[in-house]
Design a protein around this motif. Structure first.
Motif, PDB file in Angstrom:
ATOM      1  N   MET A  38       7.465  -7.350   7.152  1.00  0.00           N
ATOM      2  CA  MET A  38       6.907  -7.032   5.847  1.00  0.00           C
ATOM      3  C   MET A  38       6.526  -5.548   5.823  1.00  0.00           C
ATOM      4  O   MET A  38       6.147  -5.003   6.846  1.00  0.00           O
ATOM      5  CB  MET A  38       5.681  -7.913   5.611  1.00  0.00           C
ATOM      6  N   ASP A  39       6.611  -4.918   4.685  1.00  0.00           N
ATOM      7  CA  ASP A  39       6.296  -3.483   4.641  1.00  0.00           C
ATOM      8  C   ASP A  39       4.791  -3.244   4.539  1.00  0.00           C
ATOM      9  O   ASP A  39       4.017  -4.114   4.146  1.00  0.00           O
ATOM     10  CB  ASP A  39       7.095  -2.766   3.558  1.00  0.00           C
ATOM     11  N   ALA A  40       4.377  -2.042   4.935  1.00  0.00           N
ATOM     12  CA  ALA A  40       2.961  -1.706   5.054  1.00  0.00           C
ATOM     13  C   ALA A  40       2.229  -1.803   3.713  1.00  0.00           C
ATOM     14  O   ALA A  40       1.094  -2.295   3.665  1.00  0.00           O
ATOM     15  CB  ALA A  40       2.797  -0.311   5.655  1.00  0.00           C
ATOM     16  N   ARG A  41       2.836  -1.360   2.640  1.00  0.00           N
ATOM     17  CA  ARG A  41       2.145  -1.383   1.334  1.00  0.00           C
ATOM     18  C   ARG A  41       1.902  -2.809   0.849  1.00  0.00           C
ATOM     19  O   ARG A  41       0.825  -3.135   0.359  1.00  0.00           O
ATOM     20  CB  ARG A  41       2.936  -0.595   0.299  1.00  0.00           C
ATOM     21  N   ARG A  42       2.905  -3.634   0.985  1.00  0.00           N
ATOM     22  CA  ARG A  42       2.749  -5.034   0.563  1.00  0.00           C
ATOM     23  C   ARG A  42       1.712  -5.733   1.438  1.00  0.00           C
ATOM     24  O   ARG A  42       0.853  -6.452   0.927  1.00  0.00           O
ATOM     25  CB  ARG A  42       4.098  -5.752   0.633  1.00  0.00           C
ATOM     26  N   THR A  43       1.781  -5.503   2.724  1.00  0.00           N
ATOM     27  CA  THR A  43       0.824  -6.115   3.641  1.00  0.00           C
ATOM     28  C   THR A  43      -0.588  -5.646   3.327  1.00  0.00           C
ATOM     29  O   THR A  43      -1.533  -6.439   3.311  1.00  0.00           O
ATOM     30  CB  THR A  43       1.195  -5.792   5.100  1.00  0.00           C
ATOM     31  N   ARG A  44      -0.756  -4.339   3.065  1.00  0.00           N
ATOM     32  CA  ARG A  44      -2.076  -3.821   2.705  1.00  0.00           C
ATOM     33  C   ARG A  44      -2.615  -4.531   1.476  1.00  0.00           C
ATOM     34  O   ARG A  44      -3.764  -4.960   1.443  1.00  0.00           O
ATOM     35  CB  ARG A  44      -2.019  -2.322   2.442  1.00  0.00           C
ATOM     36  N   SER A  45      -1.790  -4.667   0.451  1.00  0.00           N
ATOM     37  CA  SER A  45      -2.279  -5.287  -0.778  1.00  0.00           C
ATOM     38  C   SER A  45      -2.644  -6.754  -0.565  1.00  0.00           C
ATOM     39  O   SER A  45      -3.585  -7.257  -1.183  1.00  0.00           O
ATOM     40  CB  SER A  45      -1.276  -5.128  -1.918  1.00  0.00           C
ATOM     41  N   GLU A  83       6.069   5.269  12.700  1.00  0.00           N
ATOM     42  CA  GLU A  83       6.183   4.003  11.979  1.00  0.00           C
ATOM     43  C   GLU A  83       5.093   3.874  10.916  1.00  0.00           C
ATOM     44  O   GLU A  83       4.022   4.468  11.034  1.00  0.00           O
ATOM     45  CB  GLU A  83       6.153   2.817  12.944  1.00  0.00           C
ATOM     46  N   ASP A  84       5.393   3.097   9.882  1.00  0.00           N
ATOM     47  CA  ASP A  84       4.413   2.836   8.831  1.00  0.00           C
ATOM     48  C   ASP A  84       3.271   2.008   9.395  1.00  0.00           C
ATOM     49  O   ASP A  84       3.503   1.081  10.186  1.00  0.00           O
ATOM     50  CB  ASP A  84       5.056   2.094   7.660  1.00  0.00           C
ATOM     51  N   MET A 126     -15.310  -6.368   5.361  1.00  0.00           N
ATOM     52  CA  MET A 126     -15.773  -6.244   6.747  1.00  0.00           C
ATOM     53  C   MET A 126     -16.841  -5.154   6.870  1.00  0.00           C
ATOM     54  O   MET A 126     -16.836  -4.176   6.116  1.00  0.00           O
ATOM     55  CB  MET A 126     -14.604  -5.897   7.680  1.00  0.00           C
ATOM     56  N   ALA A 127     -17.724  -5.333   7.845  1.00  0.00           N
ATOM     57  CA  ALA A 127     -18.784  -4.350   8.107  1.00  0.00           C
ATOM     58  C   ALA A 127     -18.176  -2.992   8.424  1.00  0.00           C
ATOM     59  O   ALA A 127     -17.169  -2.916   9.140  1.00  0.00           O
ATOM     60  CB  ALA A 127     -19.652  -4.821   9.276  1.00  0.00           C
ATOM     61  N   HIS A 128     -18.744  -1.944   7.871  1.00  0.00           N
ATOM     62  CA  HIS A 128     -18.397  -0.546   8.119  1.00  0.00           C
ATOM     63  C   HIS A 128     -17.098  -0.077   7.445  1.00  0.00           C
ATOM     64  O   HIS A 128     -16.780   1.104   7.514  1.00  0.00           O
ATOM     65  CB  HIS A 128     -18.326  -0.234   9.624  1.00  0.00           C
ATOM     66  N   VAL A 129     -16.335  -0.980   6.813  1.00  0.00           N
ATOM     67  CA  VAL A 129     -15.067  -0.592   6.178  1.00  0.00           C
ATOM     68  C   VAL A 129     -15.349  -0.019   4.797  1.00  0.00           C
ATOM     69  O   VAL A 129     -16.047  -0.621   3.990  1.00  0.00           O
ATOM     70  CB  VAL A 129     -14.096  -1.787   6.086  1.00  0.00           C
ATOM     71  N   THR A 130     -14.797   1.182   4.525  1.00  0.00           N
ATOM     72  CA  THR A 130     -15.000   1.836   3.232  1.00  0.00           C
ATOM     73  C   THR A 130     -13.718   1.990   2.432  1.00  0.00           C
ATOM     74  O   THR A 130     -13.758   2.296   1.250  1.00  0.00           O
ATOM     75  CB  THR A 130     -15.632   3.225   3.411  1.00  0.00           C
ATOM     76  N   GLY A 131     -12.566   1.783   3.062  1.00  0.00           N
ATOM     77  CA  GLY A 131     -11.308   1.926   2.348  1.00  0.00           C
ATOM     78  C   GLY A 131     -10.138   1.464   3.178  1.00  0.00           C
ATOM     79  O   GLY A 131     -10.225   1.316   4.392  1.00  0.00           O
ATOM     80  N   VAL A 132      -9.008   1.245   2.478  1.00  0.00           N
ATOM     81  CA  VAL A 132      -7.781   0.789   3.134  1.00  0.00           C
ATOM     82  C   VAL A 132      -6.625   1.547   2.508  1.00  0.00           C
ATOM     83  O   VAL A 132      -6.570   1.718   1.283  1.00  0.00           O
ATOM     84  CB  VAL A 132      -7.578  -0.729   2.943  1.00  0.00           C
ATOM     85  N   GLY A 133      -5.707   2.006   3.335  1.00  0.00           N
ATOM     86  CA  GLY A 133      -4.543   2.720   2.831  1.00  0.00           C
ATOM     87  C   GLY A 133      -3.344   2.479   3.730  1.00  0.00           C
ATOM     88  O   GLY A 133      -3.374   1.635   4.619  1.00  0.00           O
ATOM     89  N   THR A 134      -2.296   3.229   3.472  1.00  0.00           N
ATOM     90  CA  THR A 134      -1.115   3.179   4.327  1.00  0.00           C
ATOM     91  C   THR A 134      -0.788   4.596   4.770  1.00  0.00           C
ATOM     92  O   THR A 134      -1.190   5.572   4.125  1.00  0.00           O
ATOM     93  CB  THR A 134       0.100   2.572   3.598  1.00  0.00           C
TER      94      THR A 134
END
Length: 76
Positions: free
Chosen positions: A1-8, A33-34, A17-25
């Motif tokens: 699966m590609d990184a963008r789809r998996t991220r979404s 690798e992606d 989750m604790a301490h998480v402020t953002g998610v990207g690719t």
């Protein structure tokens, strides 16, 4: 699966989750690798986190990288 789809697909859970402020690719600077990038205020040793707050090493076969960026606040 590609990184963008998996991220979404996993973004909501990662952001809870604790301490998480953002998610990207992005791309791994060594392998090219992606990857999914999880931004955290600070890195905490796995043994000091609750099990549900441990960021996995990969999601659906896509590598995950954790990047500590400190506290985030809106700028006006």
């Amino acid at each position: 699966m590609d990184a963008r789809r998996t991220r979404s697909l996993h973004e909501g859970r990662l952001l809870s989750m604790a301490h998480v402020t953002g998610v990207g690719t992005g791309r791994d600077e060594h392998t090219g690798e992606d990857v999914i990038v999880v931004f955290v205020t600070r890195k905490v040793p796995r043994d000091r986190l609750r099990e549900e707050d441990v960021v996995p090493d990969e999601l659906d076969g896509v590598p995950v990288r954790v990047l500590a960026i400190g506290d985030v606040s809106a700028q006006e």
